[in-house]
Design a protein around this motif. Sequence first.
Motif, PDB file in Angstrom:
ATOM      1  N   ARG A  30       0.849  -1.193   0.000  1.00 49.90           N
ATOM      2  CA  ARG A  30       0.000   0.000   0.000  1.00 49.90           C
ATOM      3  C   ARG A  30       0.880   1.238   0.000  1.00 49.90           C
ATOM      4  NH1 ARG A  30      -4.725  -0.089   4.032  1.00 49.90           N
ATOM      5  NH2 ARG A  30      -5.315   1.592   2.626  1.00 49.90           N
ATOM      6  N   ILE A  31       0.360   2.322  -0.561  1.00 55.81           N
ATOM      7  CA  ILE A  31       1.132   3.560  -0.700  1.00 55.81           C
ATOM      8  C   ILE A  31       0.453   4.682   0.080  1.00 55.81           C
ATOM      9  CG2 ILE A  31       2.008   5.295  -2.322  1.00 55.81           C
ATOM     10  CD1 ILE A  31       1.979   3.090  -4.481  1.00 55.81           C
ATOM     11  N   TRP A  32       1.272   5.474   0.757  1.00 53.95           N
ATOM     12  CA  TRP A  32       0.807   6.660   1.468  1.00 53.95           C
ATOM     13  C   TRP A  32       1.705   7.812   1.034  1.00 53.95           C
ATOM     14  CZ3 TRP A  32      -2.827   6.244   5.688  1.00 53.95           C
ATOM     15  CH2 TRP A  32      -3.134   7.466   6.305  1.00 53.95           C
ATOM     16  N   ALA A  33       1.135   8.871   0.523  1.00 53.68           N
ATOM     17  CA  ALA A  33       1.904  10.060   0.163  1.00 53.68           C
ATOM     18  C   ALA A  33       1.968  10.984   1.372  1.00 53.68           C
ATOM     19  CB  ALA A  33       1.272  10.773  -1.026  1.00 53.68           C
ATOM     20  N   LEU A  34       3.168  11.294   1.779  1.00 43.99           N
ATOM     21  CA  LEU A  34       3.413  12.215   2.886  1.00 43.99           C
ATOM     22  C   LEU A  34       3.948  13.530   2.326  1.00 43.99           C
ATOM     23  CD1 LEU A  34       5.221   9.812   5.381  1.00 43.99           C
ATOM     24  CD2 LEU A  34       3.034  10.956   5.778  1.00 43.99           C
ATOM     25  N   PRO A  35       3.803  14.609   3.070  1.00 43.14           N
ATOM     26  CA  PRO A  35       4.446  15.852   2.643  1.00 43.14           C
ATOM     27  C   PRO A  35       5.961  15.703   2.728  1.00 43.14           C
ATOM     28  CG  PRO A  35       3.106  16.181   4.632  1.00 43.14           C
ATOM     29  CD  PRO A  35       3.068  14.737   4.307  1.00 43.14           C
ATOM     30  N   SER A  36       6.655  16.435   1.914  1.00 45.59           N
ATOM     31  CA  SER A  36       8.110  16.445   2.009  1.00 45.59           C
ATOM     32  C   SER A  36       8.517  17.045   3.353  1.00 45.59           C
ATOM     33  CB  SER A  36       8.709  17.278   0.881  1.00 45.59           C
ATOM     34  OG  SER A  36      10.087  17.480   1.112  1.00 45.59           O
ATOM     35  N   PRO A  37       9.460  16.408   4.056  1.00 49.84           N
ATOM     36  CA  PRO A  37       9.915  16.959   5.336  1.00 49.84           C
ATOM     37  C   PRO A  37      10.982  18.042   5.183  1.00 49.84           C
ATOM     38  CG  PRO A  37      11.003  14.881   4.948  1.00 49.84           C
ATOM     39  CD  PRO A  37      10.039  15.092   3.801  1.00 49.84           C
ATOM     40  N   SER A  38      11.292  18.402   3.959  1.00 51.17           N
ATOM     41  CA  SER A  38      12.294  19.438   3.728  1.00 51.17           C
ATOM     42  C   SER A  38      11.886  20.734   4.420  1.00 51.17           C
ATOM     43  CB  SER A  38      12.435  19.682   2.221  1.00 51.17           C
ATOM     44  OG  SER A  38      13.178  20.860   1.975  1.00 51.17           O
ATOM     45  N   GLY A  39      12.865  21.437   4.926  1.00 49.95           N
ATOM     46  CA  GLY A  39      12.608  22.746   5.515  1.00 49.95           C
ATOM     47  C   GLY A  39      12.057  23.734   4.497  1.00 49.95           C
ATOM     48  N   LEU A  40      12.235  23.446   3.197  1.00 49.86           N
ATOM     49  CA  LEU A  40      11.686  24.308   2.151  1.00 49.86           C
ATOM     50  C   LEU A  40      10.169  24.175   2.053  1.00 49.86           C
ATOM     51  CD1 LEU A  40      14.382  23.653  -0.604  1.00 49.86           C
ATOM     52  CD2 LEU A  40      14.187  25.644   0.904  1.00 49.86           C
ATOM     53  N   ASN A  41       9.625  23.114   2.611  1.00 49.59           N
ATOM     54  CA  ASN A  41       8.179  22.876   2.601  1.00 49.59           C
ATOM     55  C   ASN A  41       7.589  23.454   3.892  1.00 49.59           C
ATOM     56  OD1 ASN A  41       5.664  21.920   1.897  1.00 49.59           O
ATOM     57  ND2 ASN A  41       6.123  19.785   2.359  1.00 49.59           N
ATOM     58  N   ALA A  42       7.724  24.757   4.059  1.00 50.08           N
ATOM     59  CA  ALA A  42       7.430  25.413   5.334  1.00 50.08           C
ATOM     60  C   ALA A  42       5.953  25.469   5.684  1.00 50.08           C
ATOM     61  CB  ALA A  42       8.009  26.823   5.337  1.00 50.08           C
ATOM     62  N   HIS A  43       5.060  25.310   4.703  1.00 50.60           N
ATOM     63  CA  HIS A  43       3.645  25.390   5.085  1.00 50.60           C
ATOM     64  C   HIS A  43       3.189  24.140   5.828  1.00 50.60           C
ATOM     65  CE1 HIS A  43       3.398  23.602   1.014  1.00 50.60           C
ATOM     66  NE2 HIS A  43       2.319  23.014   1.454  1.00 50.60           N
ATOM     67  N   TRP A  44       4.026  23.103   5.878  1.00 50.98           N
ATOM     68  CA  TRP A  44       3.772  21.960   6.760  1.00 50.98           C
ATOM     69  C   TRP A  44       4.630  22.166   8.005  1.00 50.98           C
ATOM     70  CZ3 TRP A  44       0.503  17.788   6.712  1.00 50.98           C
ATOM     71  CH2 TRP A  44      -0.283  17.636   5.570  1.00 50.98           C
ATOM     72  N   THR A  45       4.001  22.508   9.100  1.00 55.92           N
ATOM     73  CA  THR A  45       4.727  22.736  10.351  1.00 55.92           C
ATOM     74  C   THR A  45       5.242  21.404  10.894  1.00 55.92           C
ATOM     75  OG1 THR A  45       2.782  22.418  11.742  1.00 55.92           O
ATOM     76  CG2 THR A  45       3.199  24.672  10.898  1.00 55.92           C
ATOM     77  N   PRO A  46       6.213  21.432  11.803  1.00 53.90           N
ATOM     78  CA  PRO A  46       6.664  20.179  12.414  1.00 53.90           C
ATOM     79  C   PRO A  46       5.523  19.408  13.071  1.00 53.90           C
ATOM     80  CG  PRO A  46       8.261  21.898  12.838  1.00 53.90           C
ATOM     81  CD  PRO A  46       7.075  22.571  12.186  1.00 53.90           C
ATOM     82  N   ALA A  47       4.610  20.104  13.734  1.00 53.33           N
ATOM     83  CA  ALA A  47       3.481  19.419  14.376  1.00 53.33           C
ATOM     84  C   ALA A  47       2.558  18.780  13.345  1.00 53.33           C
ATOM     85  CB  ALA A  47       2.702  20.402  15.248  1.00 53.33           C
ATOM     86  N   ALA A  48       2.301  19.471  12.246  1.00 54.53           N
ATOM     87  CA  ALA A  48       1.429  18.921  11.203  1.00 54.53           C
ATOM     88  C   ALA A  48       2.092  17.721  10.523  1.00 54.53           C
ATOM     89  CB  ALA A  48       1.081  19.996  10.175  1.00 54.53           C
ATOM     90  N   LEU A  49       3.402  17.808  10.299  1.00 57.51           N
ATOM     91  CA  LEU A  49       4.132  16.666   9.732  1.00 57.51           C
ATOM     92  C   LEU A  49       4.014  15.454  10.655  1.00 57.51           C
ATOM     93  CD1 LEU A  49       7.476  18.124   8.355  1.00 57.51           C
ATOM     94  CD2 LEU A  49       5.746  16.878   7.064  1.00 57.51           C
ATOM     95  N   ALA A  50       4.271  15.669  11.938  1.00 53.13           N
ATOM     96  CA  ALA A  50       4.199  14.568  12.904  1.00 53.13           C
ATOM     97  C   ALA A  50       2.793  13.982  12.935  1.00 53.13           C
ATOM     98  CB  ALA A  50       4.618  15.047  14.283  1.00 53.13           C
ATOM     99  N   GLU A  51       1.785  14.822  12.829  1.00 52.72           N
ATOM    100  CA  GLU A  51       0.401  14.329  12.825  1.00 52.72           C
ATOM    101  C   GLU A  51       0.139  13.454  11.601  1.00 52.72           C
ATOM    102  OE1 GLU A  51      -4.082  16.161  12.539  1.00 52.72           O
ATOM    103  OE2 GLU A  51      -2.570  17.325  13.615  1.00 52.72           O
ATOM    104  N   GLU A  52       0.625  13.872  10.437  1.00 52.30           N
ATOM    105  CA  GLU A  52       0.415  13.075   9.220  1.00 52.30           C
ATOM    106  C   GLU A  52       1.204  11.769   9.281  1.00 52.30           C
ATOM    107  OE1 GLU A  52      -1.513  11.951   5.936  1.00 52.30           O
ATOM    108  OE2 GLU A  52      -1.942  13.741   7.100  1.00 52.30           O
ATOM    109  N   PHE A  53       2.419  11.814   9.782  1.00 48.15           N
ATOM    110  CA  PHE A  53       3.196  10.588   9.995  1.00 48.15           C
ATOM    111  C   PHE A  53       2.421   9.666  10.949  1.00 48.15           C
ATOM    112  CE2 PHE A  53       6.534  12.590   7.817  1.00 48.15           C
ATOM    113  CZ  PHE A  53       7.705  11.841   7.796  1.00 48.15           C
TER     114      PHE A  53
END
Length: 161
Positions: A123-146
């Motif tokens: 199965r495949i899950w697309a996550l946001p890029s964790p790059s610092g250049l992808n700033a509209h995904w905050t660390p908290a939002a990234l962790a929530e999606e993970f």
Amino acid sequence: MLFCGINPGLMSAWTGYHFARPGNRFWPALHASGFTPRRFAPAEQEQLLGLGLGVTNMAARATARADELSAEELVEGGRLLAEKVALYRPAWLAILGVTAYRVAFADKRAQVGPQQRTLGATRIWALPSPSGLNAHWTPAALAEEFGRLRSAAFAPPRQGG
């Protein structure tokens, strides 16, 4: 679970470790979401295997920014990734960069989250890029999606009925 970055950044290419740039948010998100018992350093990436986790890249060429890759490189990377998945057969493939996923797998409408497409039984899950250049995904939002991925991947099987 196989996590797949887009391609190595310059720091990762230099060190030989995935997500090695200090501002990259992969390692903090992996820990904050419960995938790892503590925050690992990039140099500890081999320890992920003991947790049933792996890390790879879609494209091999190192760049300062992922948008320096051509569509052809991403499509070829997707083809090679599919071969890797067929060989190792992870239950889940987490692609870290929905835009790269869209290009590599010709799925223009893909959104962050679980995908309809599978690679065999994977199965495949697309996550946001964790790059610092992808700033509209905050660390908290990234962790929530993970964490959403972790919950889906490790959910108990549904009972029939």
